[in-house]
Design a protein around this motif. Structure first.
Motif, PDB file in Angstrom:
ATOM      1  N   UNK A 248       0.842  -1.207   0.000  1.00  0.00           N
ATOM      2  CA  UNK A 248       0.000   0.000   0.000  1.00  0.00           C
ATOM      3  C   UNK A 248       0.875   1.254   0.000  1.00  0.00           C
TER       4      UNK A 248
ATOM      5  N   UNK B 260       0.946   4.158  -2.910  1.00  0.00           N
ATOM      6  CA  UNK B 260       0.801   5.581  -2.593  1.00  0.00           C
ATOM      7  C   UNK B 260       1.982   6.385  -3.129  1.00  0.00           C
TER       8      UNK B 260
ATOM      9  N   UNK C  73       1.580   6.717  -6.922  1.00  0.00           N
ATOM     10  CA  UNK C  73       0.551   7.698  -7.292  1.00  0.00           C
ATOM     11  C   UNK C  73       1.068   9.116  -7.037  1.00  0.00           C
TER      12      UNK C  73
ATOM     13  N   UNK D 299      -5.108  -3.462  -3.261  1.00  0.00           N
ATOM     14  CA  UNK D 299      -5.779  -2.418  -2.501  1.00  0.00           C
ATOM     15  C   UNK D 299      -6.637  -1.524  -3.403  1.00  0.00           C
ATOM     16  N   UNK D 300      -7.766  -1.065  -2.823  1.00  0.00           N
ATOM     17  CA  UNK D 300      -8.438   0.092  -3.411  1.00  0.00           C
ATOM     18  C   UNK D 300      -8.556   1.116  -2.291  1.00  0.00           C
ATOM     19  N   UNK D 301      -8.570   2.373  -2.672  1.00  0.00           N
ATOM     20  CA  UNK D 301      -8.525   3.425  -1.653  1.00  0.00           C
ATOM     21  C   UNK D 301      -9.592   4.477  -1.928  1.00  0.00           C
ATOM     22  N   UNK D 302     -10.131   5.020  -0.818  1.00  0.00           N
ATOM     23  CA  UNK D 302     -11.166   6.053  -0.915  1.00  0.00           C
ATOM     24  C   UNK D 302     -10.823   7.165   0.053  1.00  0.00           C
ATOM     25  N   UNK D 303     -11.175   8.374  -0.323  1.00  0.00           N
ATOM     26  CA  UNK D 303     -11.022   9.468   0.636  1.00  0.00           C
ATOM     27  C   UNK D 303     -12.358  10.149   0.829  1.00  0.00           C
ATOM     28  N   UNK D 304     -12.767  10.240   2.096  1.00  0.00           N
ATOM     29  CA  UNK D 304     -14.068  10.826   2.440  1.00  0.00           C
ATOM     30  C   UNK D 304     -15.196  10.203   1.619  1.00  0.00           C
TER      31      UNK D 304
ATOM     32  N   UNK E 178     -10.886   6.445  -5.191  1.00  0.00           N
ATOM     33  CA  UNK E 178      -9.827   6.955  -6.063  1.00  0.00           C
ATOM     34  C   UNK E 178      -9.683   5.993  -7.242  1.00  0.00           C
TER      35      UNK E 178
ATOM     36  N   UNK F 155      -7.401   6.071  -9.711  1.00  0.00           N
ATOM     37  CA  UNK F 155      -6.110   6.091 -10.392  1.00  0.00           C
ATOM     38  C   UNK F 155      -5.367   4.763 -10.366  1.00  0.00           C
TER      39      UNK F 155
END
Lengths: 161, 161, 161, 161
Positions: free
Chosen positions: A110, A114, A117, A129-134, A138, A140
């Motif tokens: 991870x 990061x 990116x 992994x997949x990632x989200x903010x609020x 994301x 990308x």
């Protein structure tokens, strides 16, 4: 090896299931078949499986090691880079690659996603992994459906640069 | 400052909205009120707002800078650490903290969250990244509801170690 | 501590004779008396003696540690920076200082002297390395005759910048 | 390239006279003739001349770059490692080598000599730094009389480990 091959990173955990290792090995094979150099963290699990695949096809493999001892490299690493800087070496794995393929993955993976990116280096994901903010996902991280698809997308992402 | 204060990291992007900066500043104030030392990346945005909050309460602030020039530190950093190692310094921000509070966040923040989880350092999130692998959400990022709650949870997580 | 103190590095071996430690301790005391912050590698020997001297005068001490464990800092380090990057941290000790005072010294100290000279950071020597290339002595290491003289010359070298 | 070649570092300044470059190029040629891999900092001067020599003999060359851009590698580097950690990368050049040959040299070279001596990696010198502490010359830098002699001594020093 021609004089200007492409460098593709394979990132993933130091421990992996047999299924994940098969995937990583096939990614490594496909990288070598296309004449690209495989860059990784040099240790076990996904890293070793990918190197085994690439070496089996006569490909070049670079292992960026965290510790001080070159003998920690898996046996399929042809160029061990001994950093001695611990997991800060994750940044170097990423920066030394023109695109990275993430296979499954630990927290170290991870961190590499990061850093990639952050540096504008394309990231291709295979069950990672997949990632989200609020609450916003994301997008990308480029999803691949197979090892061949992942390497194809990695090569294509570099050509686009 | 007593001889063995607690060290709490505040991580977040170098650019931030006014609302995010207000949150970060309050986190910094609360860290200082509790006698803890604030550790951060030393630059702008969330980092500067948090330092401003801490310094306004007379707290100690440490800025771990990526570049070679101490003058890049924001004006509220009392101890600038000049690393010259670029974003590999993210690892040092995390390791120098006994818990980290993530406020909003860029990809650099995501790398710091990952490095903290990799090192077993508690991560408290205030409107920041959430991460999933193969569709399973990772629950190791502790959610906070306010700056006070974030600092309370950071202090408590250290006491638990 | 005022808002913009000067940062002076003290570099030297992790093992030192009683006489060398007395010298280092007096260097630390003098740094603190002048209101400067002492930066060092945070461990034993010259580093610990210098920190003990500075802390005894109420001075601020920063220890840039090579390993992953803050408990490796000597007891007089007030701000431990946990790098985890091994001896690559020598570069950070130097860059975080506006001048460095070398007391006796191991090969690690020699690397720090070299990094300081490379970065244009003044080096004051107290019974430390001298270096020659092709038989020509390099005169960029400033010789001091006593701890007080070393700190005086370090402060003066910064003012000249 | 066989599966377990020896890795020899060539260290020296980024600016070099024509004579120094001729020496470095011959060192590179000799490393390649013996089937060893050349490791260096990847940039200009001694590094480029050594890589040119090795590449001209069909040898493998690894360049450990300080910056973020692979295009800073000299044209004879086959494996660029992009660290982004600035001159802290000097430590990696050294640790990735089983012996280092210093040709002439800047302060950066001096730092690499010091890091090698600190890590117990043999240092062979060709017209490079010599170091003394408190008036006692340090004899751990092995003097060579020619490029061939330097590579011979480097290979022999590794066999002794």
């Amino acid at each position: 090896m021609n004089s200007k091959p492409v460098f593709i990173g394979v990132i993933g955990g130091g421990e992996a299931s047999a299924e994940v290792e098969r995937t990583a090995e096939e990614v490594g094979r496909e990288i070598a078949r296309r004449g690209a150099v495989l860059v990784c963290g040099g240790l076990t699990g996904v890293m070793e499986a990918a190197c085994r695949g690439a070496a089996g096809e006569g490909g070049m493999t670079v292992g960026i090691l965290p510790g001080d001892d070159r003998r920690t490299a898996n046996p399929h690493v042809k160029i061990p880079v001994v950093t001695g800087i611990g997991y800060a070496r994750n940044v170097i794995v990423v920066k030394s690659s023109q695109a990275v393929i993430a296979v499954d993955g630990s927290y170290g993976t991870l961190s590499e996603i990061a850093h990639a990116l952050q540096s504008g280096i394309p990231v291709i994901g295979l069950g990672t992994w997949s990632v989200s903010i609020n609450g916003r996902k994301d997008n990308n991280i480029i999803t691949a459906s197979s090892p061949e698809d992942a390497v194809e997308k990695a090569m294509a992402s570099i050509k686009c640069l």
